[in-house]
Scaffold this motif. Structure first.
Motif, PDB file in Angstrom:
ATOM      1  N   VAL A  25     -15.379 -21.194 159.735  1.00  0.00           N
ATOM      2  CA  VAL A  25     -15.453 -22.650 160.164  1.00  0.00           C
ATOM      3  C   VAL A  25     -16.372 -23.126 161.145  1.00  0.00           C
ATOM      4  O   VAL A  25     -17.379 -23.641 161.210  1.00  0.00           O
ATOM      5  CB  VAL A  25     -14.188 -23.449 160.327  1.00  0.00           C
ATOM      6  CG1 VAL A  25     -14.268 -24.856 161.191  1.00  0.00           C
ATOM      7  CG2 VAL A  25     -13.325 -23.601 159.091  1.00  0.00           C
ATOM      8  N   LEU A  26     -16.344 -22.176 162.210  1.00  0.00           N
ATOM      9  CA  LEU A  26     -17.262 -22.225 163.425  1.00  0.00           C
ATOM     10  C   LEU A  26     -18.662 -21.594 163.159  1.00  0.00           C
ATOM     11  O   LEU A  26     -19.554 -22.425 163.545  1.00  0.00           O
ATOM     12  CB  LEU A  26     -16.536 -21.302 164.495  1.00  0.00           C
ATOM     13  CG  LEU A  26     -15.348 -21.540 165.223  1.00  0.00           C
ATOM     14  CD1 LEU A  26     -14.798 -20.720 166.183  1.00  0.00           C
ATOM     15  CD2 LEU A  26     -15.380 -23.070 166.157  1.00  0.00           C
ATOM     16  N   SER A  27     -18.747 -20.861 162.051  1.00  0.00           N
ATOM     17  CA  SER A  27     -20.034 -20.507 161.995  1.00  0.00           C
ATOM     18  C   SER A  27     -20.804 -21.433 161.011  1.00  0.00           C
ATOM     19  O   SER A  27     -22.273 -21.611 161.068  1.00  0.00           O
ATOM     20  CB  SER A  27     -20.230 -19.151 161.323  1.00  0.00           C
ATOM     21  OG  SER A  27     -19.662 -19.269 159.965  1.00  0.00           O
ATOM     22  N   ALA A  28     -20.019 -22.352 160.437  1.00  0.00           N
ATOM     23  CA  ALA A  28     -20.774 -23.253 159.604  1.00  0.00           C
ATOM     24  C   ALA A  28     -21.152 -24.639 160.534  1.00  0.00           C
ATOM     25  O   ALA A  28     -21.802 -25.409 159.807  1.00  0.00           O
ATOM     26  CB  ALA A  28     -19.713 -23.762 158.358  1.00  0.00           C
ATOM     27  N   SER A  29     -20.451 -24.873 161.446  1.00  0.00           N
ATOM     28  CA  SER A  29     -20.418 -26.063 162.331  1.00  0.00           C
ATOM     29  C   SER A  29     -22.075 -26.022 163.192  1.00  0.00           C
ATOM     30  O   SER A  29     -22.304 -24.804 163.811  1.00  0.00           O
ATOM     31  CB  SER A  29     -19.297 -26.169 163.339  1.00  0.00           C
ATOM     32  OG  SER A  29     -19.539 -27.479 164.208  1.00  0.00           O
ATOM     33  N   ASP A  30     -22.589 -27.087 163.226  1.00  0.00           N
ATOM     34  CA  ASP A  30     -23.792 -27.113 163.989  1.00  0.00           C
ATOM     35  C   ASP A  30     -23.684 -27.256 165.445  1.00  0.00           C
ATOM     36  O   ASP A  30     -24.544 -27.661 166.287  1.00  0.00           O
ATOM     37  CB  ASP A  30     -24.901 -28.187 163.590  1.00  0.00           C
ATOM     38  CG  ASP A  30     -24.099 -29.508 163.440  1.00  0.00           C
ATOM     39  OD1 ASP A  30     -23.064 -29.606 163.896  1.00  0.00           O
ATOM     40  OD2 ASP A  30     -24.859 -30.378 163.044  1.00  0.00           O
ATOM     41  N   ARG A  59     -12.175 -11.073 172.725  1.00  0.00           N
ATOM     42  CA  ARG A  59     -12.793 -10.308 171.985  1.00  0.00           C
ATOM     43  C   ARG A  59     -14.195 -10.502 171.717  1.00  0.00           C
ATOM     44  O   ARG A  59     -15.147  -9.763 171.512  1.00  0.00           O
ATOM     45  CB  ARG A  59     -12.320 -10.007 170.723  1.00  0.00           C
ATOM     46  CG  ARG A  59     -10.701  -9.713 170.803  1.00  0.00           C
ATOM     47  CD  ARG A  59     -10.683  -8.124 171.041  1.00  0.00           C
ATOM     48  NE  ARG A  59     -11.264  -7.346 170.139  1.00  0.00           N
ATOM     49  CZ  ARG A  59     -11.019  -5.924 170.132  1.00  0.00           C
ATOM     50  NH1 ARG A  59     -10.263  -5.396 171.143  1.00  0.00           N
ATOM     51  NH2 ARG A  59     -11.555  -5.261 169.143  1.00  0.00           N
ATOM     52  N   GLY A  60     -14.708 -11.708 172.016  1.00  0.00           N
ATOM     53  CA  GLY A  60     -16.097 -12.024 172.272  1.00  0.00           C
ATOM     54  C   GLY A  60     -16.772 -12.577 170.777  1.00  0.00           C
ATOM     55  O   GLY A  60     -17.801 -12.909 170.689  1.00  0.00           O
ATOM     56  N   TRP A  61     -15.772 -12.748 169.859  1.00  0.00           N
ATOM     57  CA  TRP A  61     -15.737 -13.357 168.565  1.00  0.00           C
ATOM     58  C   TRP A  61     -16.254 -14.943 168.832  1.00  0.00           C
ATOM     59  O   TRP A  61     -16.727 -15.788 167.756  1.00  0.00           O
ATOM     60  CB  TRP A  61     -15.202 -13.183 167.617  1.00  0.00           C
ATOM     61  CG  TRP A  61     -15.141 -11.749 167.285  1.00  0.00           C
ATOM     62  CD1 TRP A  61     -14.527 -10.561 167.604  1.00  0.00           C
ATOM     63  CD2 TRP A  61     -15.932 -11.485 165.912  1.00  0.00           C
ATOM     64  NE1 TRP A  61     -14.717  -9.417 167.054  1.00  0.00           N
ATOM     65  CE2 TRP A  61     -15.503  -9.754 166.126  1.00  0.00           C
ATOM     66  CE3 TRP A  61     -16.600 -11.820 165.071  1.00  0.00           C
ATOM     67  CZ2 TRP A  61     -15.871  -9.021 164.883  1.00  0.00           C
ATOM     68  CZ3 TRP A  61     -17.356 -10.906 164.074  1.00  0.00           C
ATOM     69  CH2 TRP A  61     -16.866  -9.699 164.170  1.00  0.00           C
ATOM     70  N   VAL A  62     -15.602 -15.574 169.566  1.00  0.00           N
ATOM     71  CA  VAL A  62     -15.922 -16.774 169.782  1.00  0.00           C
ATOM     72  C   VAL A  62     -16.144 -17.169 171.356  1.00  0.00           C
ATOM     73  O   VAL A  62     -15.450 -16.544 172.303  1.00  0.00           O
ATOM     74  CB  VAL A  62     -14.279 -17.668 169.743  1.00  0.00           C
ATOM     75  CG1 VAL A  62     -14.448 -18.917 170.073  1.00  0.00           C
ATOM     76  CG2 VAL A  62     -14.069 -17.471 168.223  1.00  0.00           C
ATOM     77  N   GLU A  63     -16.936 -18.275 171.606  1.00  0.00           N
ATOM     78  CA  GLU A  63     -17.165 -18.509 173.010  1.00  0.00           C
ATOM     79  C   GLU A  63     -16.746 -20.062 173.316  1.00  0.00           C
ATOM     80  O   GLU A  63     -17.187 -20.931 172.717  1.00  0.00           O
ATOM     81  CB  GLU A  63     -18.962 -18.475 173.006  1.00  0.00           C
ATOM     82  CG  GLU A  63     -19.558 -16.945 173.094  1.00  0.00           C
ATOM     83  CD  GLU A  63     -20.930 -16.983 173.330  1.00  0.00           C
ATOM     84  OE1 GLU A  63     -21.558 -18.157 173.245  1.00  0.00           O
ATOM     85  OE2 GLU A  63     -21.272 -15.782 173.195  1.00  0.00           O
ATOM     86  N   ARG A  68     -17.274 -29.272 177.372  1.00  0.00           N
ATOM     87  CA  ARG A  68     -16.589 -30.023 176.128  1.00  0.00           C
ATOM     88  C   ARG A  68     -15.226 -29.608 175.744  1.00  0.00           C
ATOM     89  O   ARG A  68     -14.581 -30.561 175.038  1.00  0.00           O
ATOM     90  CB  ARG A  68     -17.332 -30.129 174.919  1.00  0.00           C
ATOM     91  CG  ARG A  68     -18.728 -30.834 175.017  1.00  0.00           C
ATOM     92  CD  ARG A  68     -19.379 -30.927 173.904  1.00  0.00           C
ATOM     93  NE  ARG A  68     -18.674 -31.781 172.647  1.00  0.00           N
ATOM     94  CZ  ARG A  68     -18.017 -31.281 171.754  1.00  0.00           C
ATOM     95  NH1 ARG A  68     -18.309 -29.840 171.356  1.00  0.00           N
ATOM     96  NH2 ARG A  68     -17.679 -31.960 170.923  1.00  0.00           N
ATOM     97  N   GLY A  69     -14.613 -28.518 176.456  1.00  0.00           N
ATOM     98  CA  GLY A  69     -13.431 -27.981 176.075  1.00  0.00           C
ATOM     99  C   GLY A  69     -13.311 -27.592 174.640  1.00  0.00           C
ATOM    100  O   GLY A  69     -12.494 -28.034 173.614  1.00  0.00           O
ATOM    101  N   ALA A  70     -14.530 -27.023 174.192  1.00  0.00           N
ATOM    102  CA  ALA A  70     -14.721 -26.853 172.780  1.00  0.00           C
ATOM    103  C   ALA A  70     -15.037 -25.325 172.485  1.00  0.00           C
ATOM    104  O   ALA A  70     -15.379 -24.419 173.629  1.00  0.00           O
ATOM    105  CB  ALA A  70     -15.859 -27.820 172.068  1.00  0.00           C
ATOM    106  N   TYR A  71     -15.201 -24.758 171.268  1.00  0.00           N
ATOM    107  CA  TYR A  71     -15.443 -23.372 170.962  1.00  0.00           C
ATOM    108  C   TYR A  71     -16.629 -23.181 169.788  1.00  0.00           C
ATOM    109  O   TYR A  71     -16.672 -24.096 168.821  1.00  0.00           O
ATOM    110  CB  TYR A  71     -14.124 -22.929 170.674  1.00  0.00           C
ATOM    111  CG  TYR A  71     -13.243 -22.860 171.678  1.00  0.00           C
ATOM    112  CD1 TYR A  71     -12.871 -21.909 172.184  1.00  0.00           C
ATOM    113  CD2 TYR A  71     -12.146 -23.967 171.605  1.00  0.00           C
ATOM    114  CE1 TYR A  71     -11.998 -22.150 173.527  1.00  0.00           C
ATOM    115  CE2 TYR A  71     -11.050 -23.999 172.505  1.00  0.00           C
ATOM    116  CZ  TYR A  71     -11.061 -23.161 173.382  1.00  0.00           C
ATOM    117  OH  TYR A  71     -10.050 -23.231 174.385  1.00  0.00           O
ATOM    118  N   GLY A  72     -17.235 -22.001 170.096  1.00  0.00           N
ATOM    119  CA  GLY A  72     -18.474 -22.102 169.108  1.00  0.00           C
ATOM    120  C   GLY A  72     -18.427 -20.419 168.721  1.00  0.00           C
ATOM    121  O   GLY A  72     -17.714 -19.776 169.434  1.00  0.00           O
TER     122      GLY A  72
END
Length: 260
Positions: A25-30, A59-63, A68-72
């Motif tokens: 889901v995160l990888s598909a989001s712009d 673990r460094g997979w999500v930043e 924004r209090g968001a995650y990529g």
């Protein structure tokens, strides 16, 4: 025609399944997504989702995006993706040939692979001209809207194509062919010509040509060349198609020689 059912995941480990779904889901989001947005898309319990996200951050997979209090998606995913490309023999062989094609026609050349009903771009060599198509490794597009996708779909029977594609085809531009009957007519033309082409079906102002790489069966990979329509005259089109056909034969011969 109905959309194909998602593949079954027998004996799936729930935590691993959720981790992969979250990363997809995160990888598909712009853009980065908030926990609320992730919860809306995944429907995991909020407490479990929060702990999963924090584990992946550590673990460094999500930043995290503190503003924004968001995650990529994180840099660890990039490293794993790069490792996939580094170890893929098709990418290693094809990129050398792609560079030759790029030099011959001075247009952007791509290597794409069929993944479900989409194509994923694995490698690219950009034109040196100021006005050029941009290459982005990892980009995913609906196969029916792209030249490499059409080349790969044309290597299959109409029944196989219908099983691969969803019932409703997405339009990326006003020029995208979204009618199944019209698409099948296009694919018949591709089979007859030996190469695929499209104009402005996924990028306005750009035409694209592609040839499948039949080093294996079923065919999964194709080489394509994108050209701004402003310089796509008949003579340049012939040069591009000839370069792609020769490049595809070269890649196929090299891969078959080494047993792929």
């Amino acid at each position: 025609m109905t959309d194909p059912a998602p593949p079954a995941r027998p004996n799936a480990v729930k935590s691993a399944d959720r981790t992969v779904e979250l990363l997809e889901v995160l990888s598909a989001s712009d853009r980065p997504l908030t926990l609320t947005e992730l919860h809306r898309r995944l429907s995991y319990p909020k407490s479990s989702l929060y702990m999963l996200v924090q584990t992946l951050v550590a673990r460094g997979w999500v930043e995290p995006d503190p503003v924004r209090g968001a995650y990529g998606i994180g840099v660890r995913a990039l490293l794993v993706g790069t490792s996939y490309l580094d170890h893929d023999p098709v990418v290693r062989v094809a990129t050398r040939v792609m560079e030759q094609v790029r030099r011959e026609v001075d247009e952007t050349v791509h290597l794409a692979r069929l993944d479900g009903s989409d194509v994923v771009y694995l490698a690219g060599r950009e034109s040196e001209q100021h006005l050029r198509a941009v290459s982005r490794v990892g980009r995913r597009l609906p196969a029916h809207s792209t030249s490499p996708g059409k080349a790969l779909l044309a290597a299959r029977t109409p029944q196989e194509v219908d099983a691969i594609l969803p019932a409703r085809l997405t339009a990326l531009t006003p020029g995208t062919v979204v009618d199944h009957q019209a698409l099948h007519a296009q694919l018949a033309d591709v089979r007859a010509a030996g190469y695929a082409h499209e104009r402005e079906e996924n990028t306005p102002g750009v035409g694209c040509f592609a040839v499948a790489l039949p080093y294996r069966s079923p065919v999964l990979d194709a080489m394509s060349c994108s050209v701004p329509l402003s310089r796509l005259d008949p003579e340049h089109e012939r040069r591009v198609v000839d370069a792609l056909l020769h490049g595809a034969r070269t890649v196929t011969e090299l891969l078959r020689r080494v047993g792929h």
